[in-house]
Write an enzyme that holds these catalytic residues in place. Structure first.
Site, PDB file in Angstrom:
ATOM      1  N   HIS A 258     -43.493   8.122  41.570  1.00  0.00           N
ATOM      2  CA  HIS A 258     -42.294   8.029  40.739  1.00  0.00           C
ATOM      3  C   HIS A 258     -42.102   6.575  40.341  1.00  0.00           C
ATOM      4  CE1 HIS A 258     -37.992   6.689  40.960  1.00  0.00           C
ATOM      5  NE2 HIS A 258     -37.892   7.521  39.951  1.00  0.00           N
TER       6      HIS A 258
ATOM      7  N   ASN B 108     -39.256   4.206  37.661  1.00  0.00           N
ATOM      8  CA  ASN B 108     -38.314   4.094  36.557  1.00  0.00           C
ATOM      9  C   ASN B 108     -37.763   2.676  36.512  1.00  0.00           C
ATOM     10  OD1 ASN B 108     -35.277   3.983  37.513  1.00  0.00           O
ATOM     11  ND2 ASN B 108     -36.296   5.438  38.871  1.00  0.00           N
TER      12      ASN B 108
END
Length: 290
Positions: free
Chosen positions: A126, A128
């Site tokens: 992940h 971001n």
């Protein structure tokens, strides 16, 4: 607080540039795997404004059923409008900024990526990064964390070493601080364990020097490909069977639990009316619970 129009444009432009780099790198990796490589499906997303007006949107890029990636999404968005009462209270509590109720306008731009792999030896991941603005203040947030179902210590060491290298360019205190934050943030209380092997996480990051903070958040994003791609290239050709697949699906169940129950970005996206499919892109294509 000024409207920061130039800074907003630069930030949203960078997130789109990073998106393009990552999508190209993942497509190259798919091509290297041989027959029938997966391709990204790209769709426009829109944020639903309460009055039906323009509230921004972005691009959702998702590959399903690839040779390397079972499901991977790389989303970018730039959204704006007014925060609802719950979001106002949450922002005020976290940042200590006054005046949210009097002027609840906000602007947010960022990139969000989650990859679920075909080969259980390849770790899920992940990443971001984002910029958030209100009339009362601005800040950056994000990070990157590794989520293997079958952990290889050398992979974990490499991932963290690249994160540390890029953080150290901006201060020796940043990596240990943001690593500790990731360890705390990605912990699953009802399971008594972490979601994965960590990485870095930060939020509400504002030193008062926008240029310095923007340079740092760019390095957080830039670190992703050199931290992650070598791990996939090392593991994607390894053999696996039913036991490894079972471990992968159980671990995905853990990942789904975290994202639906605890993840701050998921809650914010759904509460502020962003495209639900884009917000829930992070969920795995298949999972199981025991």
């Amino acid at each position: 607080m000024s409207e920061m129009l130039e800074e907003k444009a630069r930030a949203s432009g960078w997130f789109r540039e990073l998106r393009d780099r990552i999508v190209a790198a993942f497509e190259t990796l798919e091509d290297s795997a041989g027959a029938a490589p997966g391709v990204f499906e790209v769709t426009q997303t829109r944020r639903a404004a309460p009055d039906g007006g323009d509230a921004g949107g972005g691009l959702m890029s998702v590959m399903r059923g690839g040779q390397v990636f079972e499901k991977v999404g790389v989303n970018v968005s730039t959204v704006y409008g007014e925060l609802g009462a719950r979001a106002q209270a949450a922002m005020a509590a976290r940042t200590g900024l006054p005046g949210m109720a009097e002027d609840p306008r906000f602007w947010a731009s960022g990139i969000s990526l989650v990859a679920h792999m075909q080969n259980p030896h390849c770790p899920a991941v992940h990443m971001n990064t984002r910029m958030f603005w209100t009339p009362h203040g601005w800040w950056f947030g994000g990070g990157s964390d590794l989520n293997p179902c079958l952990e290889y210590p050398e992979d974990t060491l490499h991932f963290h070493a690249v994160q540390k290298e890029h953080c150290d360019r901006h201060g020796a205190d940043l990596y240990p601080r943001f690593k500790a934050w990731a360890d705390e943030y990605f912990y699953i209380p009802h399971r008594g364990r972490a979601r994965g092997v960590g990485g870095i996480f930060l939020d509400d990051h504002c030193t008062g020097d926008w240029e310095a903070d923007f340079a740092f958040i760019r390095d957080v994003g830039t670190a992703f490909l050199p931290a992650y791609l070598p791990l996939v290239e090392r593991r994607m050709g390894m053999g696996w069977g039913e036991d490894e697949r079972d471990a992968q699906l159980v671990h995905r169940g853990l990942y789904a639990e975290y994202n639906l129950v605890y993840d701050r970005g998921t809650k914010f996206g759904l509460e502020t009316g962003h495209d639900a499919n884009a917000v829930l892109m992070s969920l795995p294509p298949l999972a199981k619970w025991i």
